[in-house]
Design a protein around this motif. Sequence first.
Motif, PDB file in Angstrom:
ATOM      1  N   VAL A  54      39.896 -95.242 -95.956  1.00  0.00           N
ATOM      2  CA  VAL A  54      38.359 -94.620 -96.331  1.00  0.00           C
ATOM      3  C   VAL A  54      37.934 -94.881 -97.428  1.00  0.00           C
ATOM      4  CG1 VAL A  54      37.255 -92.361 -95.916  1.00  0.00           C
ATOM      5  CG2 VAL A  54      38.295 -92.952 -94.397  1.00  0.00           C
ATOM      6  N   MET A  55      38.314 -94.675 -98.817  1.00  0.00           N
ATOM      7  CA  MET A  55      38.182 -94.758 -99.923  1.00  0.00           C
ATOM      8  C   MET A  55      38.451 -96.593-100.592  1.00  0.00           C
ATOM      9  SD  MET A  55      38.022 -92.280-101.469  1.00  0.00           S
ATOM     10  CE  MET A  55      37.590 -92.509-103.142  1.00  0.00           C
ATOM     11  N   LEU A  56      38.898 -97.781 -99.948  1.00  0.00           N
ATOM     12  CA  LEU A  56      38.342 -99.454 -99.678  1.00  0.00           C
ATOM     13  C   LEU A  56      36.742 -98.852 -98.935  1.00  0.00           C
ATOM     14  CD1 LEU A  56      39.396-101.545-100.228  1.00  0.00           C
ATOM     15  CD2 LEU A  56      41.093-102.178 -98.620  1.00  0.00           C
ATOM     16  N   LEU A  57      37.081 -98.907 -97.862  1.00  0.00           N
ATOM     17  CA  LEU A  57      36.087 -99.777 -96.966  1.00  0.00           C
ATOM     18  C   LEU A  57      34.242 -98.945 -97.269  1.00  0.00           C
ATOM     19  CD1 LEU A  57      37.909-100.286 -93.940  1.00  0.00           C
ATOM     20  CD2 LEU A  57      37.296-101.596 -95.886  1.00  0.00           C
ATOM     21  N   VAL A  58      34.468 -97.224 -97.406  1.00  0.00           N
ATOM     22  CA  VAL A  58      33.675 -96.802 -96.949  1.00  0.00           C
ATOM     23  C   VAL A  58      32.868 -96.538 -98.173  1.00  0.00           C
ATOM     24  CG1 VAL A  58      32.244 -94.498 -96.671  1.00  0.00           C
ATOM     25  CG2 VAL A  58      34.015 -95.462 -94.481  1.00  0.00           C
ATOM     26  N   VAL A  59      33.458 -96.020 -99.511  1.00  0.00           N
ATOM     27  CA  VAL A  59      33.386 -94.664-100.402  1.00  0.00           C
ATOM     28  C   VAL A  59      33.393 -95.906-101.574  1.00  0.00           C
ATOM     29  CG1 VAL A  59      33.942 -93.751-102.002  1.00  0.00           C
ATOM     30  CG2 VAL A  59      34.570 -93.135 -99.909  1.00  0.00           C
ATOM     31  N   THR A  60      34.202 -96.336-102.199  1.00  0.00           N
ATOM     32  CA  THR A  60      33.737 -97.671-103.160  1.00  0.00           C
ATOM     33  C   THR A  60      32.732 -98.824-103.360  1.00  0.00           C
ATOM     34  OG1 THR A  60      36.154 -97.624-103.406  1.00  0.00           O
ATOM     35  CG2 THR A  60      34.976 -98.794-104.427  1.00  0.00           C
ATOM     36  N   PRO A  61      32.511 -99.441-101.562  1.00  0.00           N
ATOM     37  CA  PRO A  61      31.467-100.060-101.825  1.00  0.00           C
ATOM     38  C   PRO A  61      29.436 -99.820-101.819  1.00  0.00           C
ATOM     39  CG  PRO A  61      32.800-100.768 -99.911  1.00  0.00           C
ATOM     40  CD  PRO A  61      33.051 -99.626-100.052  1.00  0.00           C
ATOM     41  N   ILE A  62      29.773 -98.109-101.324  1.00  0.00           N
ATOM     42  CA  ILE A  62      28.533 -97.245-101.924  1.00  0.00           C
ATOM     43  C   ILE A  62      28.242 -97.327-103.599  1.00  0.00           C
ATOM     44  CG2 ILE A  62      27.887 -95.736-101.637  1.00  0.00           C
ATOM     45  CD1 ILE A  62      28.726 -94.573 -98.359  1.00  0.00           C
ATOM     46  N   PHE A  63      29.711 -96.873-103.799  1.00  0.00           N
ATOM     47  CA  PHE A  63      29.509 -97.199-105.849  1.00  0.00           C
ATOM     48  C   PHE A  63      28.898 -98.256-106.133  1.00  0.00           C
ATOM     49  CE2 PHE A  63      31.590 -92.687-105.102  1.00  0.00           C
ATOM     50  CZ  PHE A  63      30.891 -91.691-106.331  1.00  0.00           C
ATOM     51  N   GLY A  64      29.364 -99.353-105.038  1.00  0.00           N
ATOM     52  CA  GLY A  64      29.522-100.448-105.963  1.00  0.00           C
ATOM     53  C   GLY A  64      27.407-100.860-105.570  1.00  0.00           C
ATOM     54  N   ALA A  65      26.859-100.796-104.450  1.00  0.00           N
ATOM     55  CA  ALA A  65      26.093-100.857-104.504  1.00  0.00           C
ATOM     56  C   ALA A  65      25.095-100.041-104.777  1.00  0.00           C
ATOM     57  CB  ALA A  65      26.088-100.129-102.989  1.00  0.00           C
ATOM     58  N   LEU A  66      25.501 -98.759-105.333  1.00  0.00           N
ATOM     59  CA  LEU A  66      24.213 -97.980-106.529  1.00  0.00           C
ATOM     60  C   LEU A  66      24.568 -98.085-108.462  1.00  0.00           C
ATOM     61  CD1 LEU A  66      25.654 -94.615-105.401  1.00  0.00           C
ATOM     62  CD2 LEU A  66      23.403 -95.389-104.789  1.00  0.00           C
ATOM     63  N   VAL A  67      26.009 -98.763-108.247  1.00  0.00           N
ATOM     64  CA  VAL A  67      26.052 -99.649-109.356  1.00  0.00           C
ATOM     65  C   VAL A  67      25.185-101.608-109.653  1.00  0.00           C
ATOM     66  CG1 VAL A  67      27.332-101.211-110.954  1.00  0.00           C
ATOM     67  CG2 VAL A  67      28.538 -98.830-110.200  1.00  0.00           C
ATOM     68  N   GLY A  68      25.040-101.897-108.413  1.00  0.00           N
ATOM     69  CA  GLY A  68      24.233-102.918-108.449  1.00  0.00           C
ATOM     70  C   GLY A  68      23.059-102.731-108.345  1.00  0.00           C
TER      71      GLY A  68
END
Length: 82
Positions: A54-68
């Motif tokens: 869940v952390m790898l596939l859901v949460v981390t990409p969401i934060f990555g999108a926010l950083v981007g």
Amino acid sequence: MNRYLRWQQLRRMGRARYILRYGILGWALPVAVLGLLLLGLSARALPSLGFMLVMLLVVTPIFGALVGLWAWEENERRFGGE
């Protein structure tokens, strides 16, 4: 190349592609891999496989999108549009 010209070059790829490349692939993926490696090294802190996925596939990409998105907006604020 100065920062303004570099931003104008990056800007041409578009916001969505920039966020994918620099936020999700450039930030979230390395953070997720590093986090999973660090968790894997510590047997006491090793969560369930489901939690790690869940952390790898859901949460981390969401934060990555926010950083981007933040990086895009910050560069737009600094260097402006065309």
